[in-house]
Motif scaffolding. Structure first.
Motif, PDB file in Angstrom:
ATOM      1  N   ARG A 191       0.807  -1.221   0.000  1.00 25.82           N
ATOM      2  CA  ARG A 191       0.000   0.000   0.000  1.00 25.82           C
ATOM      3  C   ARG A 191       0.842   1.274   0.000  1.00 25.82           C
ATOM      4  NH1 ARG A 191      -4.783   1.746   4.315  1.00 25.82           N
ATOM      5  NH2 ARG A 191      -5.891   3.161   2.881  1.00 25.82           N
ATOM      6  N   ASN A 192       1.991   1.242   0.636  1.00 27.10           N
ATOM      7  CA  ASN A 192       2.841   2.426   0.648  1.00 27.10           C
ATOM      8  C   ASN A 192       3.332   2.780  -0.758  1.00 27.10           C
ATOM      9  OD1 ASN A 192       2.681   2.867   3.456  1.00 27.10           O
ATOM     10  ND2 ASN A 192       4.294   1.357   3.841  1.00 27.10           N
ATOM     11  N   PRO A 208      -6.099   6.699  -9.112  1.00 29.10           N
ATOM     12  CA  PRO A 208      -5.418   7.063  -7.858  1.00 29.10           C
ATOM     13  C   PRO A 208      -6.225   6.719  -6.610  1.00 29.10           C
ATOM     14  CG  PRO A 208      -5.208   8.829  -9.465  1.00 29.10           C
ATOM     15  CD  PRO A 208      -6.188   7.849 -10.028  1.00 29.10           C
ATOM     16  N   TYR A 209      -7.542   6.862  -6.677  1.00 27.19           N
ATOM     17  CA  TYR A 209      -8.378   6.532  -5.520  1.00 27.19           C
ATOM     18  C   TYR A 209      -8.342   5.034  -5.230  1.00 27.19           C
ATOM     19  CZ  TYR A 209     -10.244  11.211  -6.299  1.00 27.19           C
ATOM     20  OH  TYR A 209     -10.367  12.570  -6.473  1.00 27.19           O
ATOM     21  N   ILE A 210      -8.380   4.226  -6.291  1.00 29.90           N
ATOM     22  CA  ILE A 210      -8.332   2.771  -6.115  1.00 29.90           C
ATOM     23  C   ILE A 210      -6.975   2.342  -5.561  1.00 29.90           C
ATOM     24  CG2 ILE A 210      -8.545   0.551  -7.283  1.00 29.90           C
ATOM     25  CD1 ILE A 210     -11.147   2.131  -7.117  1.00 29.90           C
ATOM     26  N   LEU A 211      -5.914   2.956  -6.048  1.00 29.42           N
ATOM     27  CA  LEU A 211      -4.575   2.595  -5.576  1.00 29.42           C
ATOM     28  C   LEU A 211      -4.402   2.845  -4.081  1.00 29.42           C
ATOM     29  CD1 LEU A 211      -2.395   4.027  -8.496  1.00 29.42           C
ATOM     30  CD2 LEU A 211      -2.627   1.608  -7.887  1.00 29.42           C
ATOM     31  N   ARG A 212      -5.091   3.854  -3.542  1.00 27.98           N
ATOM     32  CA  ARG A 212      -4.920   4.207  -2.125  1.00 27.98           C
ATOM     33  C   ARG A 212      -5.737   3.324  -1.185  1.00 27.98           C
ATOM     34  NH1 ARG A 212      -5.381   9.719  -4.464  1.00 27.98           N
ATOM     35  NH2 ARG A 212      -3.279  10.639  -4.500  1.00 27.98           N
ATOM     36  N   LEU A 213      -6.597   2.463  -1.703  1.00 30.01           N
ATOM     37  CA  LEU A 213      -7.433   1.618  -0.853  1.00 30.01           C
ATOM     38  C   LEU A 213      -6.588   0.603  -0.092  1.00 30.01           C
ATOM     39  CD1 LEU A 213     -10.361   0.883  -3.337  1.00 30.01           C
ATOM     40  CD2 LEU A 213     -10.485   2.317  -1.277  1.00 30.01           C
ATOM     41  N   PRO A 214      -7.095   0.102   1.039  1.00 27.71           N
ATOM     42  CA  PRO A 214      -6.403  -0.998   1.729  1.00 27.71           C
ATOM     43  C   PRO A 214      -6.195  -2.173   0.771  1.00 27.71           C
ATOM     44  CG  PRO A 214      -8.157  -0.116   3.096  1.00 27.71           C
ATOM     45  CD  PRO A 214      -8.319   0.536   1.764  1.00 27.71           C
ATOM     46  N   THR A 215      -5.124  -2.895   0.990  1.00 28.12           N
ATOM     47  CA  THR A 215      -4.733  -3.935   0.035  1.00 28.12           C
ATOM     48  C   THR A 215      -5.810  -4.987  -0.213  1.00 28.12           C
ATOM     49  OG1 THR A 215      -2.387  -3.604   0.494  1.00 28.12           O
ATOM     50  CG2 THR A 215      -3.025  -5.732  -0.443  1.00 28.12           C
ATOM     51  N   PRO A 216      -6.520  -5.505   0.812  1.00 32.35           N
ATOM     52  CA  PRO A 216      -7.556  -6.508   0.511  1.00 32.35           C
ATOM     53  C   PRO A 216      -8.657  -5.958  -0.397  1.00 32.35           C
ATOM     54  CG  PRO A 216      -6.999  -6.540   2.841  1.00 32.35           C
ATOM     55  CD  PRO A 216      -6.344  -5.330   2.276  1.00 32.35           C
ATOM     56  N   VAL A 217      -9.040  -4.696  -0.197  1.00 28.56           N
ATOM     57  CA  VAL A 217     -10.070  -4.091  -1.038  1.00 28.56           C
ATOM     58  C   VAL A 217      -9.515  -3.833  -2.441  1.00 28.56           C
ATOM     59  CG1 VAL A 217     -11.668  -2.147  -1.279  1.00 28.56           C
ATOM     60  CG2 VAL A 217     -11.078  -3.013   1.005  1.00 28.56           C
ATOM     61  N   PHE A 218      -8.305  -3.295  -2.499  1.00 30.06           N
ATOM     62  CA  PHE A 218      -7.669  -3.051  -3.794  1.00 30.06           C
ATOM     63  C   PHE A 218      -7.565  -4.343  -4.599  1.00 30.06           C
ATOM     64  CE2 PHE A 218      -3.677  -3.384  -6.186  1.00 30.06           C
ATOM     65  CZ  PHE A 218      -3.876  -2.421  -7.145  1.00 30.06           C
TER      66      PHE A 218
END
Length: 324
Positions: free
Chosen positions: A205-206, A241-251
């Motif tokens: 995520r980072n 960009p919004y999708i990339l910032r989501l928590p990893t399980p959601v992404f």
């Protein structure tokens, strides 16, 4: 068709092999370090989905002589951006004016450069969405998916060139398609600096936050410049960009198709940086920086990433070390 691949690197060899497999007469114009292993054992291409094609050396024309352009029905330029002017000059010297010239290269300036040197040719921009890496000498592996897009024009070239293994479509809005690809390609440098595979990078995520910040910066520049952007991924460009910032399980659930890549895949810039070869940073981050300066939009992330690539750090970096 008689096709000359102008610049037999990873993309050129991969596409050339599939074009030859579908029945075209393909010439690979390149350097001996690439062509000699193909002369010895033929050309093999693979992909992440299990594709395997072998093309015998005798079924290709392998040459370092630009006079091969004289017999081409179509020329496909696949050299890195820095080599485009020299290749265009060779095309101008040897290629009939009736021969279309397609640019299958990263960045926005290559087709412009080709047109400036080849004003009387049918020069068309194109977009190759996937990355190809050398697996071993004379073997090239496609690690991501997508279909090639070329600028619309006469001659039904997409229909004539495309095949099941290499789908090609035409677009009336090729500039928007190329800007969309450039946004994605901005990650080439981040991946090179990370030392990670693309899949590991996307699952961190980072790193995704830094990718998102860089993309948002570029989108602001393109909006100020009035350049429309057509997404080259399943997600709209503005949403990425919004999708990339989501928590990893959601992404991972939402962007499953973005993760349909070879687990070992890295960007071509990663290989260039490791090998000490020139990179295409000036055609990617550099393009956004130039536009940002022109339209008064700050580009601190692109500037920092560009500077780091040019410094060629010996060790992998973390997102915190890259963010300005």
């Amino acid at each position: 068709m008689r096709i000359v691949i102008a610049g037999a690197g990873s993309i050129g060899c991969y596409c050339g092999a599939l074009l030859a497999s579908s029945g075209h007469r393909v010439t690979l114009l390149g350097r001996s370090r690439i062509l000699d292993p193909i002369r010895d054992k033929g050309l093999t291409v693979t992909d992440f989905s299990g594709l395997l094609r072998n093309v015998a050396a005798q079924d290709l024309t392998l040459t370092e002589d630009a006079r091969c352009f004289g017999h081409a029905d179509v020329v496909i330029v696949t050299v890195k951006a820095g080599a485009t002017p020299d290749m265009a000059t060779l095309i101008a010297q040897h290629t009939p004016l009736s021969t279309p010239v397609l640019s299958w290269q990263n960045g926005m300036d290559n087709a412009r450069c080709l047109r400036s040197i080849l004003p009387d040719h049918d020069v068309r921009a194109g977009m190759v969405p996937f990355n190809v890496v050398p697996a071993e000498p004379a073997c090239f592996h496609r690690a991501t998916s997508g279909e090639i897009v070329i600028q619309s024009g006469p001659g039904a070239l997409a229909q004539k060139l495309g095949c099941t293994d290499l789908p090609i479509v035409e677009s009336d809005t090729i500039d928007a398609v190329q800007w969309g690809k450039l946004l994605i390609n901005l990650n080439n440098a981040l991946n090179a600096l990370s030392g990670l595979t693309l899949k590991k990078q996307l699952l961190d995520r980072n790193w995704r936050r830094l990718m998102a910040d860089q993309m948002s910066e570029a989108l602001s520049v393109l909006k100020a410049a009035g350049h429309p952007v057509a997404s080259t991924t399943p997600l709209p460009a503005w949403m990425t960009p919004y999708i990339l910032r989501l928590p990893t399980p959601v992404f991972s659930r939402i962007a499953a198709r973005m993760l349909t890549i070879d687990p070992s895949a890295r960007t071509s810039m990663s290989y260039d940086l490791l090998a000490g070869r020139p990179t295409e940073i000036d055609s990617l981050q550099g393009e956004i920086m130039r536009l940002g300066q022109q339209f008064g939009v700050a580009t601190p992330i692109c500037a920092k990433v560009s500077a780091l690539i040019k410094q060629a750090p010996e060790a992998a970096l973390s997102p915190d070390q890259i963010a300005p």
